[in-house]
Design an enzyme around this catalytic site. Structure first.
Site, mmCIF file in Angstrom:
data_model
loop_
_atom_site.group_PDB
_atom_site.id
_atom_site.type_symbol
_atom_site.label_atom_id
_atom_site.label_comp_id
_atom_site.label_asym_id
_atom_site.label_seq_id
_atom_site.Cartn_x
_atom_site.Cartn_y
_atom_site.Cartn_z
ATOM 1 N N ARG A 59 0.851 -1.193 0.000
ATOM 2 C CA ARG A 59 0.000 0.000 0.000
ATOM 3 C C ARG A 59 0.883 1.238 0.000
ATOM 4 O O ARG A 59 1.710 1.422 0.898
ATOM 5 C CB ARG A 59 -0.872 -0.032 1.257
ATOM 6 N N PHE A 64 1.558 10.695 1.940
ATOM 7 C CA PHE A 64 1.096 10.169 3.227
ATOM 8 C C PHE A 64 2.078 9.130 3.783
ATOM 9 O O PHE A 64 2.837 9.419 4.704
ATOM 10 C CB PHE A 64 -0.313 9.598 3.053
ATOM 11 N N GLN A 67 3.296 1.403 3.142
ATOM 12 C CA GLN A 67 2.989 0.374 4.135
ATOM 13 C C GLN A 67 3.426 -0.999 3.660
ATOM 14 O O GLN A 67 3.237 -1.357 2.498
ATOM 15 C CB GLN A 67 1.483 0.365 4.421
ATOM 16 N N ASN A 106 -2.153 -0.856 12.206
ATOM 17 C CA ASN A 106 -3.022 -1.667 13.064
ATOM 18 C C ASN A 106 -4.460 -1.635 12.554
ATOM 19 O O ASN A 106 -4.764 -0.952 11.577
ATOM 20 C CB ASN A 106 -2.932 -1.186 14.530
ATOM 21 N N PHE A 117 4.308 1.124 8.681
ATOM 22 C CA PHE A 117 4.373 2.112 7.609
ATOM 23 C C PHE A 117 5.499 3.080 7.887
ATOM 24 O O PHE A 117 5.976 3.206 9.021
ATOM 25 C CB PHE A 117 3.031 2.826 7.406
ATOM 26 N N LEU A 126 -2.459 10.706 13.345
ATOM 27 C CA LEU A 126 -2.159 9.327 13.761
ATOM 28 C C LEU A 126 -1.556 9.259 15.165
ATOM 29 O O LEU A 126 -1.426 8.175 15.732
ATOM 30 C CB LEU A 126 -1.199 8.674 12.760
ATOM 31 N N HIS A 130 -1.162 5.173 16.587
ATOM 32 C CA HIS A 130 -0.142 4.271 16.039
ATOM 33 C C HIS A 130 1.176 4.508 16.766
ATOM 34 O O HIS A 130 1.531 5.642 17.065
ATOM 35 C CB HIS A 130 0.036 4.507 14.534
#
Length: 180
Positions: A59, A64, A67, A106, A117, A126, A130
């Protein structure tokens, strides 16, 4: 400033399609997040018989993060920790304050497995959700190259982005401070 100590270095040799694109070196914040770091290091070394070698960044979202870490399913639904399927959020001491930070992916509270990531921007929304546990020390240009790879619907890279080899590097004697 916030300056966690780097206790380990992990390397990822990266491949995009058939092209070897180089090595990313990540410093681990093993004093701040020892349990999370122990999991990542073991998965990078493959010391439990499974781990990141040969797995993909499944991903990629430009602006951003990128991942990876789903070493068994390769699509974001798999992976596991060395402690069992999942383990708890260790702490949220370190914020998602810049590009190049390593953080656990997660599926909600206390569901850390093996997916992670790397930020390519500040991602303050986040924070508190995270666990940040490391940062890129070398090879940010490779992270940027991955960030800019062509993606299909679902943010999946068109060309496979693979960790062709990985492990730890012992080229320092004492933990050293990272500048965040």
């Amino acid at each position: 400033g916030n300056s966690p100590q780097i206790t380990h270095k992990v390397f990822f040799n990266m491949k995009m399609g058939d092209e070897e694109v180089g090595r990313v070196v990540i410093g681990m914040f093993g004093k701040t997040t020892p349990k999370t770091v122990e999991n990542f290091v073991a998965l990078a070394e493959g010391s439990k018989g499974y781990g990141y070698k040969g797995s993909k960044f499944h991903r990629v979202i430009k602006g951003f993060m990128i991942q990876g870490g789903d070493f068994d399913k390769g699509n974001g639904t798999g992976g596991k920790s060395i402690y069992g399927a999942t383990f708890e959020d260790e702490n949220f001491k370190i914020k998602h304050s810049k590009a190049g930070l390593l953080s656990m992916a997660n599926r909600g509270k206390n569901t850390n497995g093996s997916q992670f990531f790397i930020t390519v921007a500040q991602t303050p929304w986040l924070d508190g959700k995270h666990v940040v546990f490391g940062m890129v020390l070398e090879g940010m240009d490779i992270i940027t190259k991955i960030e800019n790879t062509q993606t299909a619907p679902g943010d999946k890279p068109v060309k496979d982005v693979v960790i062709s080899d990985c492990g730890t590097i012992k080229d320092f004697d004492e933990p050293f401070h990272a500048e965040l």
